[in-house]
Write a protein that holds these residues in place. Sequence first.
Motif, PDB file in Angstrom:
ATOM      1  N   MET A  92      44.062  67.540  12.469  1.00  0.00           N
ATOM      2  CA  MET A  92      44.858  66.731  11.554  1.00  0.00           C
ATOM      3  C   MET A  92      45.828  65.828  12.308  1.00  0.00           C
ATOM      4  N   GLU A  93      46.410  66.339  13.372  1.00  0.00           N
ATOM      5  CA  GLU A  93      47.300  65.509  14.179  1.00  0.00           C
ATOM      6  C   GLU A  93      46.539  64.330  14.776  1.00  0.00           C
ATOM      7  N   ASP A  94      45.304  64.575  15.192  1.00  0.00           N
ATOM      8  CA  ASP A  94      44.461  63.510  15.727  1.00  0.00           C
ATOM      9  C   ASP A  94      44.164  62.463  14.650  1.00  0.00           C
ATOM     10  N   MET A  95      43.855  62.926  13.425  1.00  0.00           N
ATOM     11  CA  MET A  95      43.599  62.000  12.330  1.00  0.00           C
ATOM     12  C   MET A  95      44.837  61.159  12.025  1.00  0.00           C
ATOM     13  N   ASP A  96      46.006  61.786  12.040  1.00  0.00           N
ATOM     14  CA  ASP A  96      47.247  61.077  11.772  1.00  0.00           C
ATOM     15  C   ASP A  96      47.498  60.017  12.843  1.00  0.00           C
ATOM     16  N   GLN A  97      47.200  60.356  14.091  1.00  0.00           N
ATOM     17  CA  GLN A  97      47.370  59.413  15.194  1.00  0.00           C
ATOM     18  C   GLN A  97      46.426  58.218  15.082  1.00  0.00           C
ATOM     19  N   LYS A  98      45.355  58.402  14.350  1.00  0.00           N
ATOM     20  CA  LYS A  98      44.392  57.316  14.186  1.00  0.00           C
ATOM     21  C   LYS A  98      44.630  56.496  12.923  1.00  0.00           C
ATOM     22  N   LEU A  99      44.962  57.151  11.818  1.00  0.00           N
ATOM     23  CA  LEU A  99      44.895  56.504  10.512  1.00  0.00           C
ATOM     24  C   LEU A  99      46.230  56.158   9.874  1.00  0.00           C
ATOM     25  N   SER A 100      47.348  56.601  10.453  1.00  0.00           N
ATOM     26  CA  SER A 100      48.645  56.338   9.843  1.00  0.00           C
ATOM     27  C   SER A 100      49.005  54.854   9.897  1.00  0.00           C
ATOM     28  N   ARG A 101      49.511  54.343   8.777  1.00  0.00           N
ATOM     29  CA  ARG A 101      49.971  52.953   8.734  1.00  0.00           C
ATOM     30  C   ARG A 101      51.330  52.777   9.387  1.00  0.00           C
ATOM     31  N   THR A 102      52.160  53.825   9.355  1.00  0.00           N
ATOM     32  CA  THR A 102      53.546  53.704   9.806  1.00  0.00           C
ATOM     33  C   THR A 102      53.801  54.239  11.215  1.00  0.00           C
ATOM     34  N   LEU A 103      52.913  55.066  11.724  1.00  0.00           N
ATOM     35  CA  LEU A 103      53.084  55.629  13.062  1.00  0.00           C
ATOM     36  C   LEU A 103      52.765  54.556  14.110  1.00  0.00           C
ATOM     37  N   GLU A 104      53.736  54.198  14.919  1.00  0.00           N
ATOM     38  CA  GLU A 104      53.588  53.045  15.806  1.00  0.00           C
ATOM     39  C   GLU A 104      52.555  53.230  16.905  1.00  0.00           C
ATOM     40  N   PRO A 125      47.177  36.481   9.438  1.00  0.00           N
ATOM     41  CA  PRO A 125      48.444  37.083   9.866  1.00  0.00           C
ATOM     42  C   PRO A 125      49.139  37.796   8.712  1.00  0.00           C
ATOM     43  N   SER A 126      49.807  38.898   9.043  1.00  0.00           N
ATOM     44  CA  SER A 126      50.598  39.709   8.104  1.00  0.00           C
ATOM     45  C   SER A 126      49.760  40.564   7.160  1.00  0.00           C
ATOM     46  N   MET A 127      48.419  40.498   7.263  1.00  0.00           N
ATOM     47  CA  MET A 127      47.605  41.462   6.524  1.00  0.00           C
ATOM     48  C   MET A 127      47.876  42.857   7.079  1.00  0.00           C
ATOM     49  N   ALA A 128      47.601  43.884   6.279  1.00  0.00           N
ATOM     50  CA  ALA A 128      47.813  45.262   6.748  1.00  0.00           C
ATOM     51  C   ALA A 128      46.921  46.233   5.996  1.00  0.00           C
ATOM     52  N   LEU A 129      46.242  47.068   6.748  1.00  0.00           N
ATOM     53  CA  LEU A 129      45.452  48.146   6.152  1.00  0.00           C
ATOM     54  C   LEU A 129      46.358  49.299   5.761  1.00  0.00           C
ATOM     55  N   ASP A 130      46.034  49.923   4.650  1.00  0.00           N
ATOM     56  CA  ASP A 130      46.684  51.168   4.241  1.00  0.00           C
ATOM     57  C   ASP A 130      45.577  52.103   3.761  1.00  0.00           C
ATOM     58  N   LEU A 131      45.432  53.229   4.451  1.00  0.00           N
ATOM     59  CA  LEU A 131      44.353  54.165   4.137  1.00  0.00           C
ATOM     60  C   LEU A 131      44.859  55.380   3.362  1.00  0.00           C
ATOM     61  N   GLY A 132      46.031  55.212   2.719  1.00  0.00           N
ATOM     62  CA  GLY A 132      46.584  56.318   1.948  1.00  0.00           C
ATOM     63  C   GLY A 132      45.690  56.773   0.817  1.00  0.00           C
ATOM     64  N   GLY A 133      44.816  55.883   0.332  1.00  0.00           N
ATOM     65  CA  GLY A 133      43.929  56.243  -0.763  1.00  0.00           C
ATOM     66  C   GLY A 133      42.614  56.838  -0.332  1.00  0.00           C
ATOM     67  N   ILE A 134      42.434  57.068   0.979  1.00  0.00           N
ATOM     68  CA  ILE A 134      41.160  57.620   1.452  1.00  0.00           C
ATOM     69  C   ILE A 134      41.321  58.496   2.696  1.00  0.00           C
ATOM     70  N   GLY A 135      42.402  58.287   3.446  1.00  0.00           N
ATOM     71  CA  GLY A 135      42.567  58.966   4.734  1.00  0.00           C
ATOM     72  C   GLY A 135      42.676  60.473   4.638  1.00  0.00           C
ATOM     73  N   LYS A 136      43.441  60.969   3.652  1.00  0.00           N
ATOM     74  CA  LYS A 136      43.584  62.421   3.510  1.00  0.00           C
ATOM     75  C   LYS A 136      42.257  63.067   3.148  1.00  0.00           C
ATOM     76  N   GLY A 137      41.493  62.395   2.289  1.00  0.00           N
ATOM     77  CA  GLY A 137      40.179  62.920   1.926  1.00  0.00           C
ATOM     78  C   GLY A 137      39.253  62.989   3.127  1.00  0.00           C
ATOM     79  N   TYR A 138      39.294  61.948   3.955  1.00  0.00           N
ATOM     80  CA  TYR A 138      38.467  61.932   5.161  1.00  0.00           C
ATOM     81  C   TYR A 138      38.862  63.083   6.088  1.00  0.00           C
ATOM     82  N   ALA A 139      40.164  63.298   6.264  1.00  0.00           N
ATOM     83  CA  ALA A 139      40.635  64.399   7.110  1.00  0.00           C
ATOM     84  C   ALA A 139      40.183  65.748   6.549  1.00  0.00           C
ATOM     85  N   ALA A 140      40.243  65.895   5.225  1.00  0.00           N
ATOM     86  CA  ALA A 140      39.811  67.151   4.595  1.00  0.00           C
ATOM     87  C   ALA A 140      38.327  67.395   4.832  1.00  0.00           C
TER      88      ALA A 140
END
Length: 366
Positions: A81-93, A185-200
């Motif tokens: 899960m930590e690995d998934m967070d390191q890959k898919l988080s929008r806010t983690l720099e 420019p200024s586009m941004a991905l957010d995987l909040g609607g799919i990332g947790k499911g993928y990790a699960a």
Amino acid sequence: MMKRKWIAGTLVILLIAAGGAAFFARGNLPFLSGSGQEAKAESKETAFYSETYIIFDTVVNVKLYGEHAKPSQLEDIKHLMEDMDQKLSRTLETSEIYKVNQAAGKQAVQVSQDTFDVVQKALDYAVSTGGLYDPTVGPLVSLWNIGNEGAHVPSKPELNKAIQLIGFKDVEMNREERTIKLLRPSMALDLGGIGKGYAADRIAAYLKSQQVDSAMINLGGSSIIALGSKPGGQSWNIGLQDPDQTRGKALGNVHIKNKTVDASGVYERFFIENGVKYHHILDPRTGFPSRSGLKSVTLICDSATDADALSTAVFIMGLDEGMKYIEKQSGVEAFFITEDNKIYETSGLKEQIRFTNPEYTVKTLD
């Protein structure tokens, strides 16, 4: 004077574990009604290991049963899960998605196979839902900031600017180079609607590789994977919570094996401003929280990744369009709760689900 209030989300799914009630391994948080004695009886009858993690901005609980379950697997799941967070988080720099967003309009970014696959899956669902699920809603999500202190209703110019940045067709995927590029420019991905499911799903796949054939993976109460069956071969009994109430009041229950239950609703995360409630399910067409006439949508299917993305899109579609869409999806069932406390279920659920709350009425869509 403007009044602003942020309210933490309520969980909409309850787990009725083998043998009765269960408690989180840490923090003494009751996950469903019942006594501690019942939980102790469960541990005597069936060996199991349980751990709770705070990650993905939620509480994740994993319970493993059977002869192949080991404590070391819980540590492996933590690292996964930590690995998934390191890959898919929008806010983690330091995350891959953060780097893709920072390079928007400039250059392509090479990513891991996990990140490439989940973004491609997200884009596939953007196509099939006509953009109602769109992983490029990052600017809109950041603008509203729902679920965090400081959430507020944006100004109309701010909303218009964010909406103009949404567009899944402007994501360039290069499979050979395994790169992702946001074309503007200024586009941004957010995987909040799919990332947790993928990790699960990744956790479930790992457990299957370890020959663990009985487990429960719970992501914040809104998404549950029931791996295999309960010890002894019976179906898992998943309690469905009344979306209007705090944790503990049941709407009904469903019996499943090897399935995912995923819910999206207006009571998960929201804030109140000037007496108006604003929930977290944003409609990319309007920039505002969806006003589809629904309180919640709950999906039952094989894949947590699919359920995560679909629950968001179907909620925005509303009852009529959402029902038609789900009925066309192979292996996917759902029930919808409308704002007037009526429940509508897809055809495949009628034999496996039972609603017991008298405040709700099960209806048939004409």
